[in-house]
Design a protein around this motif. Structure first.
Motif, short mmCIF file in Angstrom:
data_model
loop_
_atom_site.label_atom_id
_atom_site.label_comp_id
_atom_site.label_asym_id
_atom_site.label_seq_id
_atom_site.Cartn_x
_atom_site.Cartn_y
_atom_site.Cartn_z
N THR A 1 0.85 -1.19 0.00
CA THR A 1 0.00 0.00 0.00
C THR A 1 0.88 1.24 0.00
N ARG A 2 0.32 2.32 -0.53
CA ARG A 2 0.97 3.63 -0.50
C ARG A 2 -0.08 4.66 -0.08
N THR A 3 0.17 5.39 1.00
CA THR A 3 -0.70 6.50 1.40
C THR A 3 0.00 7.79 1.01
N LEU A 4 -0.64 8.58 0.15
CA LEU A 4 0.07 9.71 -0.46
C LEU A 4 -0.15 11.04 0.26
N SER A 5 -1.25 11.18 1.01
CA SER A 5 -1.44 12.43 1.75
C SER A 5 -2.37 12.21 2.95
N PRO A 6 -1.83 11.80 4.10
CA PRO A 6 -2.68 11.58 5.27
C PRO A 6 -3.52 12.81 5.65
N LYS A 7 -3.03 14.01 5.32
CA LYS A 7 -3.80 15.22 5.66
C LYS A 7 -4.81 15.60 4.58
N GLY A 8 -4.90 14.81 3.51
CA GLY A 8 -5.91 15.06 2.49
C GLY A 8 -5.60 16.22 1.57
N ASP A 9 -4.34 16.42 1.24
CA ASP A 9 -3.92 17.53 0.38
C ASP A 9 -3.76 17.02 -1.06
N LEU A 10 -4.63 17.48 -1.96
CA LEU A 10 -4.60 17.01 -3.34
C LEU A 10 -3.30 17.39 -4.05
N ARG A 11 -2.73 18.54 -3.71
CA ARG A 11 -1.47 18.94 -4.35
C ARG A 11 -0.31 18.05 -3.89
N GLU A 12 -0.33 17.65 -2.64
CA GLU A 12 0.68 16.71 -2.17
C GLU A 12 0.52 15.38 -2.91
N TYR A 13 -0.72 14.93 -3.05
CA TYR A 13 -0.99 13.68 -3.78
C TYR A 13 -0.45 13.77 -5.21
N ALA A 14 -0.68 14.91 -5.87
CA ALA A 14 -0.24 15.08 -7.25
C ALA A 14 1.27 14.91 -7.39
N THR A 15 2.03 15.38 -6.40
CA THR A 15 3.48 15.28 -6.48
C THR A 15 3.97 13.83 -6.31
N LYS A 16 3.12 12.96 -5.77
CA LYS A 16 3.56 11.61 -5.42
C LYS A 16 2.95 10.50 -6.27
N ILE A 17 1.88 10.78 -7.01
CA ILE A 17 1.13 9.70 -7.66
C ILE A 17 1.96 8.94 -8.69
N PHE A 18 2.69 9.63 -9.55
CA PHE A 18 3.45 8.91 -10.57
C PHE A 18 4.60 8.12 -9.95
N SER A 19 5.22 8.66 -8.92
CA SER A 19 6.29 7.92 -8.24
C SER A 19 5.74 6.65 -7.62
N ALA A 20 4.55 6.73 -7.01
CA ALA A 20 3.93 5.54 -6.41
C ALA A 20 3.61 4.50 -7.48
N LEU A 21 3.14 4.95 -8.64
CA LEU A 21 2.83 4.02 -9.73
C LEU A 21 4.11 3.36 -10.25
#
Length: 208
Positions: free
Chosen positions: A151-171
C-alpha cells in the motif's frame, strides 16, 4: 498549431540559455506510459538515453495544463497543475467545448500515462475480480479497504497537491514491485483533483 511553455526550473532555464534558441523535445517517457517525476524513472525506462539532467523530484508532479485561446477566453485542452480556477482569476473562460474524438494536444487520448501492470480505479466490486494479497493499493488519506500486498498512502492530511506530487512515483514503485495488479482510490474532482483523475482514468483505460 504550436504549443509553447516556459519552465521555471533553473536547470531547464540554463539549458535553454546555453542552447541559445528555443528547444523542441518530447516527454522523457515512452508513448502512453507513466510520466517520470525523477531522473531514476528516466534511467530505468529510457536506458538508451546518452545524458540525463537531474534537477531533482518534480515540484508539481503532473504534466502541464494546455490551453487554447479563443476569441471569448481560454479553453482547457489538458488539465494540469494550473487549475481552471487559477486561469479564471486572470482570463475569461470560453463558452466553446472540445469536440469528441479529435485530440488537439498531448494527453487527450482515452488511454495514456499507463503502468505496464493492470491498473484499476478502486470500486468495491473490483475486489471480486482480483486477489488483494497480490495487489498494490494507492490510498489518498490512508483508508485501506482490504489487506493488500503493498500500500501507499500519499497524503494523510488530504492535500490534493501533495498527492499530485507523489502519484506517478507511487505508480512507478508498484509497477517495479512484486504486485500483479495496482489499484488507486478515486479522488474529489475539485481543483487539481480534476487533473489527477484525468490521469488515473487514462491510466486505467487499457485494463477496462
Amino acid at each position: 498549431t504550436v504549443g509553447i511553455r516556459m519552465p521555471d526550473h533553473p536547470m531547464a532555464l540554463g539549458l535553454i540559455r546555453t542552447s541559445g534558441c528555443p528547444l523542441a523535445a518530447p516527454s522523457a517517457n515512452k508513448f502512453g506510459r507513466l510520466s517520470p517525476t525523477r531522473a531514476a524513472h528516466v534511467t530505468r525506462h529510457l536506458p538508451e538515453a546518452d545524458y540525463i539532467l537531474d534537477g531533482g523530484t518534480t515540484r508539481v508532479g503532473l504534466e502541464s495544463t494546455i490551453v487554447r485561446l479563443e476569441s471569448d477566453g481560454f479553453l482547457i485542452l489538458r488539465p494540469g497543475g494550473i487549475t481552471r480556477e487559477d486561469l479564471a482569476a486572470v482570463l475569461p473562460e470560453s463558452a466553446k467545448t472540445l469536440k469528441a474524438g479529435n485530440p488537439e494536444a498531448p494527453g487527450m487520448l482515452d488511454s495514456h500515462y499507463s503502468p505496464s501492470k493492470p491498473f484499476y480505479l478502486y470500486q468495491p466490486e473490483v475486489l471480486s475480480r482480483i486477489e488483494p494479497s497480490r495487489a498494490g493499493f494507492i490510498s489518498f488519506r490512508g483508508e485501506i479497504p482490504a489487506t493488500f500486498l503493498q500500500t501507499r498512502t500519499l497524503s494523510p492530511k488530504g492535500d490534493l497537491r501533495e498527492y499530485a506530487t507523489k502519484i506517478f512515483s507511487a505508480l512507478h514503485e508498484l509497477q517495479e514491485s512484486d504486485v500483479e495488479v495496482i489499484l488507486a482510490e478515486p479522488l474529489p474532482e475539485t481543483g487539481i483533483g480534476i487533473a489527477i483523475m484525468d490521469r488515473l482514468r487514462k491510466a486505467a483505460h487499457p485494463w477496462h
